[in-house]
Design a protein around this motif. Structure first.
Motif, PDB file in Angstrom:
ATOM      1  N   HIS A  18       0.844  -1.205   0.000  1.00  0.00           N
ATOM      2  CA  HIS A  18       0.000   0.000   0.000  1.00  0.00           C
ATOM      3  C   HIS A  18       0.884   1.260   0.000  1.00  0.00           C
ATOM      4  O   HIS A  18       0.715   2.146  -0.844  1.00  0.00           O
ATOM      5  CB  HIS A  18      -0.925  -0.008   1.225  1.00  0.00           C
ATOM      6  CG  HIS A  18      -1.789   1.196   1.398  1.00  0.00           C
ATOM      7  ND1 HIS A  18      -2.943   1.398   0.665  1.00  0.00           N
ATOM      8  CD2 HIS A  18      -1.685   2.272   2.220  1.00  0.00           C
ATOM      9  CE1 HIS A  18      -3.497   2.550   1.029  1.00  0.00           C
ATOM     10  NE2 HIS A  18      -2.760   3.091   1.974  1.00  0.00           N
ATOM     11  N   TYR A  19       1.836   1.310   0.920  1.00  0.00           N
ATOM     12  CA  TYR A  19       2.671   2.512   1.017  1.00  0.00           C
ATOM     13  C   TYR A  19       3.780   2.547  -0.039  1.00  0.00           C
ATOM     14  O   TYR A  19       4.215   3.613  -0.441  1.00  0.00           O
ATOM     15  CB  TYR A  19       3.238   2.657   2.435  1.00  0.00           C
ATOM     16  CG  TYR A  19       2.148   3.015   3.429  1.00  0.00           C
ATOM     17  CD1 TYR A  19       1.442   4.214   3.306  1.00  0.00           C
ATOM     18  CD2 TYR A  19       1.784   2.152   4.446  1.00  0.00           C
ATOM     19  CE1 TYR A  19       0.417   4.542   4.179  1.00  0.00           C
ATOM     20  CE2 TYR A  19       0.760   2.469   5.333  1.00  0.00           C
ATOM     21  CZ  TYR A  19       0.080   3.669   5.192  1.00  0.00           C
ATOM     22  OH  TYR A  19      -0.935   3.982   6.054  1.00  0.00           O
ATOM     23  N   ARG A  20       4.209   1.334  -0.495  1.00  0.00           N
ATOM     24  CA  ARG A  20       5.201   1.318  -1.578  1.00  0.00           C
ATOM     25  C   ARG A  20       4.573   1.912  -2.837  1.00  0.00           C
ATOM     26  O   ARG A  20       5.180   2.734  -3.516  1.00  0.00           O
ATOM     27  CB  ARG A  20       5.702  -0.102  -1.816  1.00  0.00           C
ATOM     28  CG  ARG A  20       6.850  -0.138  -2.813  1.00  0.00           C
ATOM     29  CD  ARG A  20       7.337  -1.555  -3.099  1.00  0.00           C
ATOM     30  NE  ARG A  20       8.056  -2.138  -1.981  1.00  0.00           N
ATOM     31  CZ  ARG A  20       7.776  -3.313  -1.433  1.00  0.00           C
ATOM     32  NH1 ARG A  20       6.784  -4.054  -1.900  1.00  0.00           N
ATOM     33  NH2 ARG A  20       8.487  -3.775  -0.429  1.00  0.00           N
ATOM     34  N   ASP A  21       3.326   1.528  -3.114  1.00  0.00           N
ATOM     35  CA  ASP A  21       2.626   2.049  -4.296  1.00  0.00           C
ATOM     36  C   ASP A  21       2.450   3.559  -4.220  1.00  0.00           C
ATOM     37  O   ASP A  21       2.374   4.241  -5.241  1.00  0.00           O
ATOM     38  CB  ASP A  21       1.246   1.389  -4.442  1.00  0.00           C
ATOM     39  CG  ASP A  21       1.347  -0.086  -4.808  1.00  0.00           C
ATOM     40  OD1 ASP A  21       2.464  -0.537  -5.162  1.00  0.00           O
ATOM     41  OD2 ASP A  21       0.325  -0.786  -4.731  1.00  0.00           O
ATOM     42  N   LEU A  22       2.333   4.097  -3.000  1.00  0.00           N
ATOM     43  CA  LEU A  22       2.191   5.544  -2.844  1.00  0.00           C
ATOM     44  C   LEU A  22       3.548   6.251  -2.903  1.00  0.00           C
ATOM     45  O   LEU A  22       3.626   7.478  -2.795  1.00  0.00           O
ATOM     46  CB  LEU A  22       1.494   5.873  -1.514  1.00  0.00           C
ATOM     47  CG  LEU A  22       0.015   5.443  -1.405  1.00  0.00           C
ATOM     48  CD1 LEU A  22      -0.501   5.590   0.020  1.00  0.00           C
ATOM     49  CD2 LEU A  22      -0.836   6.261  -2.369  1.00  0.00           C
ATOM     50  N   GLY A  23       4.629   5.457  -3.033  1.00  0.00           N
ATOM     51  CA  GLY A  23       5.974   6.032  -3.131  1.00  0.00           C
ATOM     52  C   GLY A  23       6.510   6.544  -1.814  1.00  0.00           C
ATOM     53  O   GLY A  23       7.416   7.383  -1.784  1.00  0.00           O
ATOM     54  N   LEU A  24       5.967   6.022  -0.702  1.00  0.00           N
ATOM     55  CA  LEU A  24       6.344   6.561   0.612  1.00  0.00           C
ATOM     56  C   LEU A  24       7.271   5.651   1.410  1.00  0.00           C
ATOM     57  O   LEU A  24       7.825   6.055   2.428  1.00  0.00           O
ATOM     58  CB  LEU A  24       5.077   6.813   1.456  1.00  0.00           C
ATOM     59  CG  LEU A  24       4.128   7.891   0.942  1.00  0.00           C
ATOM     60  CD1 LEU A  24       2.824   7.883   1.748  1.00  0.00           C
ATOM     61  CD2 LEU A  24       4.799   9.258   1.041  1.00  0.00           C
ATOM     62  N   LEU A  25       7.435   4.399   0.968  1.00  0.00           N
ATOM     63  CA  LEU A  25       8.090   3.382   1.808  1.00  0.00           C
ATOM     64  C   LEU A  25       9.612   3.359   1.676  1.00  0.00           C
ATOM     65  O   LEU A  25      10.139   3.385   0.575  1.00  0.00           O
ATOM     66  CB  LEU A  25       7.552   1.997   1.444  1.00  0.00           C
ATOM     67  CG  LEU A  25       7.902   0.897   2.441  1.00  0.00           C
ATOM     68  CD1 LEU A  25       6.899   0.880   3.574  1.00  0.00           C
ATOM     69  CD2 LEU A  25       7.955  -0.459   1.773  1.00  0.00           C
ATOM     70  N   GLN A  26      10.289   3.286   2.827  1.00  0.00           N
ATOM     71  CA  GLN A  26      11.734   3.056   2.875  1.00  0.00           C
ATOM     72  C   GLN A  26      11.993   1.989   3.921  1.00  0.00           C
ATOM     73  O   GLN A  26      11.510   2.103   5.045  1.00  0.00           O
ATOM     74  CB  GLN A  26      12.481   4.328   3.286  1.00  0.00           C
ATOM     75  CG  GLN A  26      12.363   5.496   2.314  1.00  0.00           C
ATOM     76  CD  GLN A  26      13.243   5.338   1.071  1.00  0.00           C
ATOM     77  OE1 GLN A  26      14.098   4.449   1.011  1.00  0.00           O
ATOM     78  NE2 GLN A  26      13.009   6.193   0.094  1.00  0.00           N
ATOM     79  N   ALA A  27      12.760   0.944   3.564  1.00  0.00           N
ATOM     80  CA  ALA A  27      13.040  -0.136   4.509  1.00  0.00           C
ATOM     81  C   ALA A  27      14.365   0.102   5.224  1.00  0.00           C
ATOM     82  O   ALA A  27      15.304   0.664   4.659  1.00  0.00           O
ATOM     83  CB  ALA A  27      13.073  -1.466   3.766  1.00  0.00           C
ATOM     84  N   VAL A  28      14.404  -0.338   6.474  1.00  0.00           N
ATOM     85  CA  VAL A  28      15.616  -0.221   7.288  1.00  0.00           C
ATOM     86  C   VAL A  28      15.909  -1.573   7.923  1.00  0.00           C
ATOM     87  O   VAL A  28      15.005  -2.231   8.434  1.00  0.00           O
ATOM     88  CB  VAL A  28      15.401   0.842   8.408  1.00  0.00           C
ATOM     89  CG1 VAL A  28      16.393   0.646   9.535  1.00  0.00           C
ATOM     90  CG2 VAL A  28      15.516   2.237   7.845  1.00  0.00           C
TER      91      VAL A  28
END
Ligand code: ADP
Length: 183
Positions: free
Chosen positions: A154-164
């Motif tokens: 959901h958030y990856r599609d919105l371009g908001l996601l960063q993994a740590v």
């Protein structure tokens, strides 16, 4: 520096620790639905009574309850904020999207904290909270996998996601997150 953040990740990944550190250093409101629910249980409010048994089983408290808590806090908040432990399923995420649209406060960054199950279980067992026994922990991980992981796309599609990568010392992980918030 990003002002409106969301922390995502399995129980035991260290969201609470990192969220608190970052919120303090950046002057953001730290909204942890888990902490807020535990506070309600502590004072014995009606809401706390409803939440207590559900939390002890490792299930999710009703969307209405947690959304009401988040809504009232965000409505009063004029600065930046950091959400930790909410949303936890797609319907909460959609309700949050609608609320933030209404408030004109879009999310700027979603930090996904990633850690292996073995390490998660080890960390949770050493924490020793009342809902941290092995059976309940395994159930919370299942609930996370089934209900919360759909939020990743959901958030990856919105371009908001960063993994740590959430392995390492508290300081190392904090440094990784700080870098993301400045990007
Ligand atoms: P953890 O990060 O270890 O999962 P939390 O403190 O975030 O722990 O949450 C503890 C419990 O509180 C959850 O297992 C759940 O019962 C309840 N809870 C917290 N946030 C939510 C939420 N957004 N929706 C439903 N239940 C929640």
């Amino acid at each position: 520096m990003k002002q409106r953040l969301l922390f995502l990740g399995p129980p035991g990944a260290g969201k609470g620790t990192q969220a608190q550190l970052l919120a303090e250093s950046q002057g953001l409101l730290h909204l942890s639905t888990g902490d807020l629910l535990r506070a309600e249980v502590q004072v014995g409010s009606e809401l706390g009574r409803q939440a207590e048994a559900v939390m002890a089983r490792g299930e999710l408290v009703s969307d209405e309850l947690v959304l009401a808590i988040v809504r009232s806090r965000l409505q009063q908040c004029s600065g930046g904020w950091l959400l930790d432990g909410f949303p936890r399923n797609l319907s909460q995420a959609e309700a949050l999207d609608a609320l933030l649209l209404e408030l004109g406060q879009p999310i700027e960054l979603v930090v996904l904290m990633e850690l292996d199950d073995a390490l998660l279980i080890q960390r949770l067992l050493s924490r020793g909270r009342s809902d941290d026994n092995e059976g309940v922990i395994r159930h919370r991980l299942t609930v996370y996998r089934e209900q919360t992981t759909p939020l990743i796309s959901h958030y990856r599609d919105l371009g908001l996601l960063q993994a740590v990568e959430a392995a390492g010392t508290v300081e190392e992980i904090a440094a990784r997150i700080t870098t993301l918030t400045k990007a």
